[in-house]
Design a protein around this motif. Structure first.
Motif, PDB file in Angstrom:
ATOM      1  N   THR A 158       0.855  -1.185   0.000  1.00  0.00           N
ATOM      2  CA  THR A 158       0.000   0.000   0.000  1.00  0.00           C
ATOM      3  C   THR A 158       0.894   1.239   0.000  1.00  0.00           C
ATOM      4  OG1 THR A 158      -0.112  -0.038   2.427  1.00  0.00           O
ATOM      5  CG2 THR A 158      -1.867  -1.175   1.221  1.00  0.00           C
ATOM      6  N   TYR A 159       0.284   2.387  -0.265  1.00  0.00           N
ATOM      7  CA  TYR A 159       1.060   3.631  -0.314  1.00  0.00           C
ATOM      8  C   TYR A 159       1.375   4.106   1.096  1.00  0.00           C
ATOM      9  CZ  TYR A 159       0.057   3.803  -5.276  1.00  0.00           C
ATOM     10  OH  TYR A 159      -0.007   3.509  -6.613  1.00  0.00           O
ATOM     11  N   PRO A 160       2.583   4.664   1.299  1.00  0.00           N
ATOM     12  CA  PRO A 160       3.647   4.903   0.316  1.00  0.00           C
ATOM     13  C   PRO A 160       4.363   3.611  -0.079  1.00  0.00           C
ATOM     14  CG  PRO A 160       4.378   5.543   2.501  1.00  0.00           C
ATOM     15  CD  PRO A 160       2.928   5.188   2.639  1.00  0.00           C
ATOM     16  N   LEU A 161       4.644   3.488  -1.375  1.00  0.00           N
ATOM     17  CA  LEU A 161       5.294   2.289  -1.887  1.00  0.00           C
ATOM     18  C   LEU A 161       6.776   2.292  -1.515  1.00  0.00           C
ATOM     19  CD1 LEU A 161       3.729   2.166  -5.477  1.00  0.00           C
ATOM     20  CD2 LEU A 161       2.972   0.940  -3.433  1.00  0.00           C
ATOM     21  N   PRO A 162       7.362   1.106  -1.356  1.00  0.00           N
ATOM     22  CA  PRO A 162       8.792   1.046  -1.006  1.00  0.00           C
ATOM     23  C   PRO A 162       9.672   1.496  -2.168  1.00  0.00           C
ATOM     24  CG  PRO A 162       7.958  -1.142  -1.524  1.00  0.00           C
ATOM     25  CD  PRO A 162       6.764  -0.235  -1.489  1.00  0.00           C
ATOM     26  N   VAL A 163      10.829   2.034  -1.837  1.00  0.00           N
ATOM     27  CA  VAL A 163      11.788   2.427  -2.872  1.00  0.00           C
ATOM     28  C   VAL A 163      12.474   1.165  -3.389  1.00  0.00           C
ATOM     29  CG1 VAL A 163      13.870   3.739  -3.398  1.00  0.00           C
ATOM     30  CG2 VAL A 163      12.178   4.671  -1.794  1.00  0.00           C
ATOM     31  N   CYS A 164      12.292   0.899  -4.665  1.00  0.00           N
ATOM     32  CA  CYS A 164      12.885  -0.287  -5.285  1.00  0.00           C
ATOM     33  C   CYS A 164      12.963  -0.038  -6.784  1.00  0.00           C
ATOM     34  CB  CYS A 164      12.053  -1.538  -4.974  1.00  0.00           C
ATOM     35  SG  CYS A 164      10.358  -1.440  -5.583  1.00  0.00           S
ATOM     36  N   THR A 165      13.415  -1.024  -7.526  1.00  0.00           N
ATOM     37  CA  THR A 165      13.588  -0.857  -8.973  1.00  0.00           C
ATOM     38  C   THR A 165      12.286  -0.455  -9.650  1.00  0.00           C
ATOM     39  OG1 THR A 165      15.339  -2.533  -8.979  1.00  0.00           O
ATOM     40  CG2 THR A 165      14.342  -1.980 -11.100  1.00  0.00           C
ATOM     41  N   VAL A 166      11.183  -1.085  -9.247  1.00  0.00           N
ATOM     42  CA  VAL A 166       9.881  -0.797  -9.866  1.00  0.00           C
ATOM     43  C   VAL A 166       9.499   0.668  -9.682  1.00  0.00           C
ATOM     44  CG1 VAL A 166       7.395  -1.251  -9.725  1.00  0.00           C
ATOM     45  CG2 VAL A 166       9.014  -3.157  -9.693  1.00  0.00           C
ATOM     46  N   THR A 167       9.640   1.185  -8.471  1.00  0.00           N
ATOM     47  CA  THR A 167       9.238   2.571  -8.210  1.00  0.00           C
ATOM     48  C   THR A 167      10.250   3.575  -8.758  1.00  0.00           C
ATOM     49  OG1 THR A 167      10.200   2.391  -5.986  1.00  0.00           O
ATOM     50  CG2 THR A 167       7.834   2.016  -6.196  1.00  0.00           C
ATOM     51  N   VAL A 168      11.519   3.192  -8.809  1.00  0.00           N
ATOM     52  CA  VAL A 168      12.529   4.082  -9.397  1.00  0.00           C
ATOM     53  C   VAL A 168      12.249   4.275 -10.886  1.00  0.00           C
ATOM     54  CG1 VAL A 168      14.966   4.298 -10.030  1.00  0.00           C
ATOM     55  CG2 VAL A 168      14.335   3.622  -7.704  1.00  0.00           C
ATOM     56  N   ILE A 169      11.868   3.198 -11.570  1.00  0.00           N
ATOM     57  CA  ILE A 169      11.501   3.307 -12.989  1.00  0.00           C
ATOM     58  C   ILE A 169      10.301   4.236 -13.139  1.00  0.00           C
ATOM     59  CG2 ILE A 169      10.572   2.048 -14.980  1.00  0.00           C
ATOM     60  CD1 ILE A 169      12.232  -0.366 -14.058  1.00  0.00           C
ATOM     61  N   GLY A 170       9.338   4.113 -12.224  1.00  0.00           N
ATOM     62  CA  GLY A 170       8.181   5.011 -12.238  1.00  0.00           C
ATOM     63  C   GLY A 170       8.595   6.456 -12.061  1.00  0.00           C
ATOM     64  N   ASP A 171       9.547   6.693 -11.156  1.00  0.00           N
ATOM     65  CA  ASP A 171      10.047   8.055 -10.937  1.00  0.00           C
ATOM     66  C   ASP A 171      10.706   8.603 -12.203  1.00  0.00           C
ATOM     67  OD1 ASP A 171       9.189   8.126  -8.320  1.00  0.00           O
ATOM     68  OD2 ASP A 171      11.111   7.466  -7.489  1.00  0.00           O
TER      69      ASP A 171
END
Length: 207
Positions: free
Chosen positions: A165-178
């Protein structure tokens, strides 16, 4: 009302449904556990599908209007309005979830309203502002970024086997989103400046 305008109207109608599945319900401390659990599990994926359908109506309404000569004044107003409200609404949804930066959302909103203002000035002078290539690239990247962000919880579930759930953890998936999101912001600023600089004469010659 012709078919292209109905598709634009459908895009607007789909906006609250997109937000409905994006955001858990919380009203003065009341949070329906069953519904919010469903949203945390499947909401974003459903919202992504609705957003994709809404985005496709944007493609088809323009194609149909041009090919069948169904361009109307209502369509000229409704189509860009539906586009802006759709994108801004979803970005505000992400902002409410804490997924995106508020200043970046403000830049995107400001750019869209600025371009709309320039188009109105141009129309008042009998001029038509053709869509710029950089604007088309910005729109494409913006749609890709939003769709990716909507699918992030599903991607995290696939790769980690856990529901996040939000906030999502910082990881490869979310870094790509950023990366997608900030690229969208950069293109938004660049395309906005491009439109402004190339249309300064509209304001210099205004009386």
């Amino acid at each position: 009302m012709n078919l292209p305008n109905k598709l634009s109207l459908l895009r607007i109608i789909l906006i609250p449904f997109t937000l409905l599945f994006m955001l858990p319900v919380s009203i003065y401390g009341w949070e329906p556990e069953g519904w919010n659990s469903f949203i945390n599990n499947y909401g974003m994926t459903i919202a992504a599908v609705i957003f994709i359908v809404a985005s496709l109506t944007d493609f088809f309404d323009g194609q149909i209007a041009r090919r069948q000569n169904l361009v109307t004044n209502l369509g000229k107003f409704l189509d860009p309005l539906a586009d802006k409200v759709l994108v801004i609404s979803v970005l505000l949804g992400f902002l409410a979830l804490g997924r995106v930066n508020a200043w970046c959302v403000m830049l995107i909103v400001f750019r869209d309203f600025m371009i709309s203002g320039i188009r109105l000035v141009a129309a008042a002078k009998g001029e038509v502002m053709a869509a710029k290539m950089i604007g088309k690239v910005k729109t494409f990247v913006q749609m890709v970024a939003i769709i990716y962000l909507l699918f992030e919880p599903l991607l995290l579930r696939i790769f980690t086997g856990e529901i996040h759930t939000y906030p999502l953890p910082v990881c490869t998936v979310t870094v790509i989103g950023d990366v997608f999101f900030y690229l969208c912001v950069i293109l938004t600023v660049v395309s906005g400046l491009d439109y402004l600089i190339k249309n300064l004469d509209l304001f210099r010659n205004s009386k």
